[in-house]
Design a protein around this motif. Structure first.
Motif, short mmCIF file in Angstrom:
data_model
loop_
_atom_site.label_atom_id
_atom_site.label_comp_id
_atom_site.label_asym_id
_atom_site.label_seq_id
_atom_site.Cartn_x
_atom_site.Cartn_y
_atom_site.Cartn_z
N ASP A 151 0.82 -1.25 0.01
CA ASP A 151 0.02 -0.18 -0.12
C ASP A 151 0.70 1.30 -0.13
O ASP A 151 0.20 2.23 -0.20
N GLN A 152 2.21 1.10 0.34
CA GLN A 152 3.38 1.99 0.16
C GLN A 152 4.39 1.64 -0.74
O GLN A 152 4.82 0.67 -0.16
N VAL A 153 4.54 2.40 -1.78
CA VAL A 153 5.52 1.98 -2.50
C VAL A 153 6.96 1.87 -1.84
O VAL A 153 7.81 1.27 -2.45
N SER A 154 7.16 2.55 -0.99
CA SER A 154 8.32 2.59 0.08
C SER A 154 8.74 1.34 0.43
O SER A 154 9.83 0.87 0.74
N ARG A 155 7.97 0.61 0.76
CA ARG A 155 7.89 -0.79 1.45
C ARG A 155 8.55 -1.56 0.17
O ARG A 155 9.71 -2.36 0.61
N MET A 156 8.03 -1.45 -0.98
CA MET A 156 8.81 -2.23 -2.05
C MET A 156 10.27 -1.87 -2.48
O MET A 156 10.98 -2.54 -2.89
N GLU A 157 10.27 -0.74 -2.52
CA GLU A 157 11.51 0.17 -2.66
C GLU A 157 12.65 -0.57 -1.65
O GLU A 157 13.87 -0.82 -2.10
N ALA A 158 12.23 -0.63 -0.35
CA ALA A 158 13.32 -1.10 0.48
C ALA A 158 13.54 -2.66 0.18
O ALA A 158 14.69 -3.08 0.46
N PHE A 159 12.42 -3.39 -0.19
CA PHE A 159 12.70 -4.87 -0.28
C PHE A 159 13.56 -5.16 -1.60
O PHE A 159 14.38 -5.70 -1.56
N GLN A 160 13.42 -4.25 -2.71
CA GLN A 160 14.07 -4.43 -3.81
C GLN A 160 15.61 -3.99 -3.50
O GLN A 160 16.52 -4.52 -3.89
N GLU A 161 15.93 -3.03 -2.51
CA GLU A 161 17.14 -2.73 -2.32
C GLU A 161 17.89 -4.01 -1.55
O GLU A 161 18.83 -4.19 -1.91
N LEU A 162 17.03 -4.76 -0.74
CA LEU A 162 17.64 -5.60 -0.11
C LEU A 162 17.99 -7.07 -1.01
O LEU A 162 18.88 -7.64 -0.74
N PHE A 163 17.23 -7.16 -1.92
CA PHE A 163 17.09 -8.43 -2.86
C PHE A 163 17.60 -8.13 -4.29
O PHE A 163 17.24 -8.91 -5.03
N GLN A 164 18.00 -6.72 -4.61
CA GLN A 164 18.46 -6.57 -5.78
C GLN A 164 19.15 -7.50 -6.82
O GLN A 164 18.98 -7.69 -8.08
N ASP A 165 20.06 -8.01 -6.17
CA ASP A 165 21.04 -8.99 -6.57
C ASP A 165 20.44 -10.35 -6.92
O ASP A 165 21.23 -11.20 -7.70
N ARG A 166 19.29 -10.63 -6.55
CA ARG A 166 18.99 -11.99 -6.20
C ARG A 166 17.45 -12.10 -6.86
O ARG A 166 16.90 -13.35 -7.13
N LEU A 167 16.69 -11.02 -7.16
CA LEU A 167 15.37 -11.19 -7.72
C LEU A 167 15.25 -10.21 -9.05
O LEU A 167 15.86 -9.02 -8.93
N ASP A 168 14.39 -10.61 -9.75
CA ASP A 168 13.80 -9.67 -10.69
C ASP A 168 12.25 -9.19 -10.55
O ASP A 168 11.39 -9.95 -10.13
#
Length: 259
Positions: A151-168
């Motif tokens: 419900d807040q894009v910032s949550r997904m941005e934080a998750f992407q930062e954590l997993f950017q090398d392992r997930l698309d």
């Protein structure tokens, strides 16, 4: 020619999830003419085999946004998250307050209602609860991708930062995201299957309607968008057909010249 078809919004439409008779006929005629017809979907195997493969005869299926390839009942490739990866993903989702369905080849997994963070995702899960789900506790080592909502894009941005090398990540809009292991996509598995069959990509075509079809449409020599497709898909297409419920597959395949 090697033909790839998305499922939802392309082969079947909402709300009935029914396949038009013209779609069945078009696929049958194309196969009779020597063309190879393959499903290419974001659904994992758990939601493809019982729901779709009985509606028409296909030569194979790319499932889970490229995480699994089957061809004529042979498993050619499968990428699933390891137990360690699964535990880390679930931990990240829970810490950051992100709702998700974890999707696997044999089952899909969800958290309990009282642990879902948003009202919108709870309503979404209640609409599809008849599919039956395993629990997050059962999921590690058994899921290939996941469908997440924030419900807040910032949550997904934080998750992407954590997993950017392992997930698309594929942005499905309105807070929804489709997430796969790094390097997995509809397009990459199209290339794998075409290479396995010895078919050049110049002899491929793809039919789709939504944002997770973009890589597939960009990869294929010919890109056909359904009339009900989102605008960004229509903009990338070589041909925009009629809608899924208005003979869209039939008309697209006629334009392509395979029927």
């Amino acid at each position: 020619m090697l033909l790839f078809f998305d499922i939802d919004g392309t082969l079947i439409g909402r709300p009935s999830d029914a396949m038009e008779e013209s779609t069945r006929l078009a696929i049958a005629l194309a196969r009779e003419g020597g063309h190879i017809c393959v499903v290419n979907t974001g659904r994992t195997r758990a939601l493809v085999v019982p729901d779709i493969m009985g509606l028409a005869t296909f030569d194979g299926a790319i499932m889970g946004c490229g995480t699994m390839i089957e061809y004529r009942e042979e498993m050619l490739w499968h990428r699933t998250f390891t137990v360690t990866e699964g535990l880390e993903i679930i931990g990240g989702l829970q810490v950051l307050g992100i709702d998700a369905v974890l999707e696997g080849s044999r089952n899909n997994y969800r958290d309990s209602d009282n642990r879902i963070f948003t009202e919108r995702f709870l309503r979404y899960m209640q609409r599809i609860e008849n599919r039956g789900y395993g629990t997050y506790r059962e999921a590690p080592g058994h899921f290939d991708k996941f469908y997440a909502y924030v419900d807040q894009v910032s949550r997904m941005e934080a998750f992407q930062e954590l997993f950017q090398d392992r997930l698309d990540f594929v942005d499905r809009h309105s807070g929804f995201f489709e997430v796969m292991p790094k390097g997995c996509s509809k397009a990459e598995s199209m290339r794998r299957l075409a290479d396995h069959l010895g078919i050049p990509m110049e002899e491929t075509a793809a039919f789709g309607d939504s944002s997770n079809d973009l890589s597939m449409l960009e990869c294929a020599r010919y890109a056909i968008a359904m009339g009900n497709a989102v605008e960004e898909v229509k903009e990338r297409a070589d041909y925009v057909s009629t809608a899924v419920g208005e003979n869209g597959i039939w008309n697209g395949m006629k334009w392509l010249g395979v029927i």
